[in-house]
Design a protein around this motif. Structure first.
Motif, PDB file in Angstrom:
ATOM      1  N   PRO A  69     -16.295 121.526 -10.080  1.00  0.00           N
ATOM      2  CA  PRO A  69     -17.251 120.462 -10.381  1.00  0.00           C
ATOM      3  C   PRO A  69     -17.869 120.726 -11.744  1.00  0.00           C
ATOM      4  O   PRO A  69     -17.807 121.847 -12.267  1.00  0.00           O
ATOM      5  N   PHE A  70     -18.466 119.707 -12.350  1.00  0.00           N
ATOM      6  CA  PHE A  70     -19.075 119.925 -13.656  1.00  0.00           C
ATOM      7  C   PHE A  70     -20.348 119.109 -13.806  1.00  0.00           C
ATOM      8  O   PHE A  70     -20.538 118.086 -13.148  1.00  0.00           O
ATOM      9  N   ALA A  71     -21.220 119.642 -14.643  1.00  0.00           N
ATOM     10  CA  ALA A  71     -22.513 119.011 -14.902  1.00  0.00           C
ATOM     11  C   ALA A  71     -22.619 118.676 -16.383  1.00  0.00           C
ATOM     12  O   ALA A  71     -22.230 119.475 -17.233  1.00  0.00           O
ATOM     13  N   VAL A  72     -23.141 117.492 -16.665  1.00  0.00           N
ATOM     14  CA  VAL A  72     -23.301 117.014 -18.034  1.00  0.00           C
ATOM     15  C   VAL A  72     -24.778 116.830 -18.315  1.00  0.00           C
ATOM     16  O   VAL A  72     -25.499 116.225 -17.517  1.00  0.00           O
ATOM     17  N   LEU A  73     -25.227 117.359 -19.444  1.00  0.00           N
ATOM     18  CA  LEU A  73     -26.619 117.164 -19.856  1.00  0.00           C
ATOM     19  C   LEU A  73     -26.653 116.324 -21.122  1.00  0.00           C
ATOM     20  O   LEU A  73     -25.724 116.383 -21.934  1.00  0.00           O
ATOM     21  N   PRO A  74     -27.698 115.519 -21.293  1.00  0.00           N
ATOM     22  CA  PRO A  74     -27.732 114.589 -22.429  1.00  0.00           C
ATOM     23  C   PRO A  74     -27.792 115.290 -23.771  1.00  0.00           C
ATOM     24  O   PRO A  74     -28.356 116.387 -23.904  1.00  0.00           O
ATOM     25  N   ALA A  97     -12.980 107.099 -15.734  1.00  0.00           N
ATOM     26  CA  ALA A  97     -11.907 107.570 -14.850  1.00  0.00           C
ATOM     27  C   ALA A  97     -12.451 108.346 -13.659  1.00  0.00           C
ATOM     28  O   ALA A  97     -11.868 108.322 -12.570  1.00  0.00           O
ATOM     29  N   LEU A  98     -13.576 109.025 -13.853  1.00  0.00           N
ATOM     30  CA  LEU A  98     -14.144 109.874 -12.797  1.00  0.00           C
ATOM     31  C   LEU A  98     -15.362 109.243 -12.139  1.00  0.00           C
ATOM     32  O   LEU A  98     -16.119 109.919 -11.453  1.00  0.00           O
ATOM     33  N   GLY A  99     -15.532 107.950 -12.340  1.00  0.00           N
ATOM     34  CA  GLY A  99     -16.729 107.276 -11.847  1.00  0.00           C
ATOM     35  C   GLY A  99     -16.967 107.426 -10.360  1.00  0.00           C
ATOM     36  O   GLY A  99     -18.096 107.600  -9.908  1.00  0.00           O
ATOM     37  N   ARG A 100     -15.895 107.388  -9.551  1.00  0.00           N
ATOM     38  CA  ARG A 100     -16.099 107.433  -8.099  1.00  0.00           C
ATOM     39  C   ARG A 100     -16.519 108.812  -7.602  1.00  0.00           C
ATOM     40  O   ARG A 100     -16.953 108.961  -6.455  1.00  0.00           O
ATOM     41  N   TRP A 101     -16.364 109.843  -8.443  1.00  0.00           N
ATOM     42  CA  TRP A 101     -16.751 111.195  -8.039  1.00  0.00           C
ATOM     43  C   TRP A 101     -18.128 111.593  -8.582  1.00  0.00           C
ATOM     44  O   TRP A 101     -18.586 112.693  -8.343  1.00  0.00           O
ATOM     45  N   ARG A 102     -18.758 110.670  -9.280  1.00  0.00           N
ATOM     46  CA  ARG A 102     -20.065 111.001  -9.844  1.00  0.00           C
ATOM     47  C   ARG A 102     -21.122 111.091  -8.754  1.00  0.00           C
ATOM     48  O   ARG A 102     -21.212 110.228  -7.872  1.00  0.00           O
ATOM     49  N   ARG A 103     -21.938 112.143  -8.821  1.00  0.00           N
ATOM     50  CA  ARG A 103     -23.020 112.329  -7.863  1.00  0.00           C
ATOM     51  C   ARG A 103     -24.351 112.039  -8.546  1.00  0.00           C
ATOM     52  O   ARG A 103     -24.518 112.296  -9.750  1.00  0.00           O
ATOM     53  N   PRO A 104     -25.338 111.523  -7.813  1.00  0.00           N
ATOM     54  CA  PRO A 104     -26.652 111.279  -8.421  1.00  0.00           C
ATOM     55  C   PRO A 104     -27.316 112.596  -8.820  1.00  0.00           C
ATOM     56  O   PRO A 104     -27.056 113.654  -8.227  1.00  0.00           O
ATOM     57  N   ALA A 105     -28.170 112.520  -9.806  1.00  0.00           N
ATOM     58  CA  ALA A 105     -28.823 113.734 -10.323  1.00  0.00           C
ATOM     59  C   ALA A 105     -29.624 114.456  -9.245  1.00  0.00           C
ATOM     60  O   ALA A 105     -29.772 115.678  -9.312  1.00  0.00           O
ATOM     61  N   ARG A 106     -30.127 113.725  -8.271  1.00  0.00           N
ATOM     62  CA  ARG A 106     -30.924 114.371  -7.217  1.00  0.00           C
ATOM     63  C   ARG A 106     -30.093 115.328  -6.374  1.00  0.00           C
ATOM     64  O   ARG A 106     -30.645 116.172  -5.653  1.00  0.00           O
ATOM     65  N   GLU A 107     -28.758 115.215  -6.454  1.00  0.00           N
ATOM     66  CA  GLU A 107     -27.887 116.106  -5.703  1.00  0.00           C
ATOM     67  C   GLU A 107     -27.445 117.315  -6.525  1.00  0.00           C
ATOM     68  O   GLU A 107     -26.559 118.065  -6.102  1.00  0.00           O
ATOM     69  N   PRO A 128     -28.722 120.244  -6.906  1.00  0.00           N
ATOM     70  CA  PRO A 128     -28.768 121.560  -6.246  1.00  0.00           C
ATOM     71  C   PRO A 128     -27.538 121.880  -5.400  1.00  0.00           C
ATOM     72  O   PRO A 128     -27.277 123.046  -5.115  1.00  0.00           O
ATOM     73  N   ILE A 129     -26.789 120.855  -4.983  1.00  0.00           N
ATOM     74  CA  ILE A 129     -25.615 121.121  -4.142  1.00  0.00           C
ATOM     75  C   ILE A 129     -24.310 120.897  -4.903  1.00  0.00           C
ATOM     76  O   ILE A 129     -23.233 120.955  -4.299  1.00  0.00           O
ATOM     77  N   LEU A 130     -24.383 120.661  -6.214  1.00  0.00           N
ATOM     78  CA  LEU A 130     -23.167 120.366  -6.976  1.00  0.00           C
ATOM     79  C   LEU A 130     -22.167 121.514  -6.905  1.00  0.00           C
ATOM     80  O   LEU A 130     -20.957 121.293  -6.793  1.00  0.00           O
ATOM     81  N   ALA A 131     -22.647 122.749  -6.949  1.00  0.00           N
ATOM     82  CA  ALA A 131     -21.749 123.905  -6.889  1.00  0.00           C
ATOM     83  C   ALA A 131     -20.996 123.978  -5.568  1.00  0.00           C
ATOM     84  O   ALA A 131     -19.923 124.589  -5.488  1.00  0.00           O
ATOM     85  N   ASP A 132     -21.536 123.357  -4.523  1.00  0.00           N
ATOM     86  CA  ASP A 132     -20.892 123.368  -3.209  1.00  0.00           C
ATOM     87  C   ASP A 132     -19.893 122.231  -3.047  1.00  0.00           C
ATOM     88  O   ASP A 132     -19.148 122.202  -2.060  1.00  0.00           O
ATOM     89  N   CYS A 133     -19.886 121.306  -4.001  1.00  0.00           N
ATOM     90  CA  CYS A 133     -19.026 120.129  -3.890  1.00  0.00           C
ATOM     91  C   CYS A 133     -17.582 120.461  -4.258  1.00  0.00           C
ATOM     92  O   CYS A 133     -17.299 121.431  -4.968  1.00  0.00           O
ATOM     93  N   ALA A 134     -16.678 119.610  -3.812  1.00  0.00           N
ATOM     94  CA  ALA A 134     -15.272 119.767  -4.163  1.00  0.00           C
ATOM     95  C   ALA A 134     -15.078 119.453  -5.644  1.00  0.00           C
ATOM     96  O   ALA A 134     -15.890 118.737  -6.245  1.00  0.00           O
ATOM     97  N   PRO A 135     -14.034 120.002  -6.252  1.00  0.00           N
ATOM     98  CA  PRO A 135     -13.742 119.687  -7.653  1.00  0.00           C
ATOM     99  C   PRO A 135     -13.638 118.183  -7.871  1.00  0.00           C
ATOM    100  O   PRO A 135     -13.381 117.415  -6.947  1.00  0.00           O
ATOM    101  N   CYS A 136     -13.844 117.787  -9.086  1.00  0.00           N
ATOM    102  CA  CYS A 136     -13.927 116.395  -9.559  1.00  0.00           C
ATOM    103  C   CYS A 136     -15.352 115.856  -9.444  1.00  0.00           C
ATOM    104  O   CYS A 136     -15.697 114.891 -10.128  1.00  0.00           O
ATOM    105  N   ALA A 137     -16.180 116.450  -8.578  1.00  0.00           N
ATOM    106  CA  ALA A 137     -17.573 116.013  -8.496  1.00  0.00           C
ATOM    107  C   ALA A 137     -18.286 116.362  -9.795  1.00  0.00           C
ATOM    108  O   ALA A 137     -18.053 117.411 -10.382  1.00  0.00           O
ATOM    109  N   TRP A 138     -19.142 115.441 -10.259  1.00  0.00           N
ATOM    110  CA  TRP A 138     -19.894 115.711 -11.471  1.00  0.00           C
ATOM    111  C   TRP A 138     -21.201 114.929 -11.439  1.00  0.00           C
ATOM    112  O   TRP A 138     -21.371 114.003 -10.645  1.00  0.00           O
ATOM    113  N   ALA A 139     -22.117 115.349 -12.279  1.00  0.00           N
ATOM    114  CA  ALA A 139     -23.428 114.697 -12.341  1.00  0.00           C
ATOM    115  C   ALA A 139     -23.942 114.721 -13.775  1.00  0.00           C
ATOM    116  O   ALA A 139     -23.660 115.659 -14.524  1.00  0.00           O
TER     117      ALA A 139
END
Length: 402
Positions: free
Chosen positions: A136-141, A157-167, A169-180
């Protein structure tokens, strides 16, 4: 020299990976690492100093030992770690580095970290789709790349795997392709700019004391070259503020967000048109109210405060102030405090739009219009890009890439 076990170990921790040339390291890198530690609840962040960036010229690149020492001098070495582990792994590309790290640290939950410039440039990286399928990966402005990043090839391309910023804290636990896309103070400083200007003191900006204290950027603007003129008689008669659907300003910026519903916001999103012959505001009052506005926003912890000079470019105001807030409550408080302080300064007519839970609050103070955004909304509408042509091109040219 690396402070990490090159052959790996069995540790069970959450680690953010921030790769780059760090030529030199600057406050933007450090802020990203510190923010990621907190928002993603990581145990460590590894600043991986690359031996050589495949997408960057070797000319002007400081020796690896020098860059590594520069990073090590800025971090604590415990939670934020400087490492040249890629030199020991023998890798040049992120896809290869991640494959070996996952193999050698099988119990570590990795999150790839990048700025908005990295997301915008991601399709240029070798096997980038493979990269996002590994962690998973995190993007900062990072201004001014945010609009291009969120409307770019990778984000779409990765829009459907985007997670809201409130999540986060659990991004590291998510499956690959998840991003915020995470909220953060927006710092546009670049290593390229630091090298080109030889001003590493940019880490502690100099200049006007008031600007230094509040972190306000004041950007002057010249009237457009267009010789046509229009004269404002009332706000309701400006292009973009009538009931007509005005799309010319939006067409100038590919992928621009659809104009919001209120006339004032439509005018802001439409961008500059022809040159405007507008009765100038009294400079002393303009400066007085600008001072009240910027100081109030700074006191309320507004981030990336920008003042744009609209003289000759807009029929609705002479100055535009833009700032970012992290949460609804903060933005509402910023607007309320601003209204009260402007009233105390003698400006009795202040109009506020969108103050109840909106991600974009507009404050009309007559000759000055103030826009308060959440991070994603600011990136989406890109008012700096609309009203400041030179903000489209980042200092020093191309973004930091792989």
């Amino acid at each position: 020299m690396t402070s990490l076990p090159v052959w790996g170990d069995g540790r069970r921790i959450r680690v953010g990976l921030l790769g780059g040339s760090f030529n030199p390291v600057h406050v933007g890198h450090l802020q990203l690492a510190q923010r990621a530690l907190r928002l993603l609840r990581l145990d460590q962040v590894w600043l991986m100093v690359s031996p050589g960036n495949p997408l960057k010229p070797a000319e002007g690149m400081a020796p690896l030992a020098e860059r590594l020492a520069g990073v090590a001098a800025k971090v604590d070495g415990r939670r934020i770690i400087a490492t040249d582990i890629e030199r020991y792994l023998g890798t040049r590309y992120t896809v290869d580095t991640l494959a070996l790290l996952r193999l050698r640290f099988p119990n570590v939950e990795f999150v790839w970290l990048m700025g908005a410039d990295g997301l915008a440039d991601l399709p240029r990286w070798r096997r980038w789709r493979r990269i996002v399928s590994m962690v998973p990966f995190a993007v900062l402005p990072r201004p001014p790349y945010n609009p291009a990043a969120l409307r770019g090839q990778a984000a779409l391309a990765l829009g459907r795997w985007r997670r809201p910023a409130r999540e986060a804290p659990i991004l590291a636990d998510c499956a690959p392709c998840a991003w915020a896309f995470l909220p953060a103070p927006q710092i546009g400083i670049s290593a390229t700019e630091l090298r080109a200007t030889a001003l590493e003191r940019a880490l502690a900006p100099q200049g006007d004391p008031a600007q230094k204290a509040s972190g306000v950027r004041v950007i002057a603007r010249k009237p457009p070259a267009d010789t046509g003129t229009t004269r404002r008689t009332a706000p309701k008669k400006t292009a973009g503020t009538t009931g007509r659907k005005t799309t010319a300003g939006l067409a100038a910026v590919p992928g621009a967000a659809r104009a919001p519903g209120t006339p004032r916001k439509k005018a802001a999103v439409a961008g500059p048109g022809k040159a405007v012959n507008r009765e100038p505001a009294e400079i002393s009052k303009l400066e007085k109210y600008l001072s009240v506005i910027t100081e109030s926003l700074a006191d309320d912890k507004g981030e990336d405060i920008v003042v744009l000079d609209l003289t000759g470019r807009a029929s609705f105001a002479d100055r535009m102030v833009i700032a970012t807030g992290i949460a609804d409550r903060q933005i509402s408080a910023m607007a309320a405090h601003l209204e009260r302080k402007l009233g105390e300064a003698g400006l009795k007519r202040v109009l506020i739009e969108g103050a109840n839970g909106s991600d974009w609050v507009l404050i009309d103070a007559g000759d000055i219009v103030v826009h308060l955004f959440k991070t994603e909304a600011r990136a989406q509408y890109g008012l700096e890009r609309m009203w400041g042509a030179d903000l489209d091109v980042p200092p020093g040219g191309a973004p930091d890439a792989e």
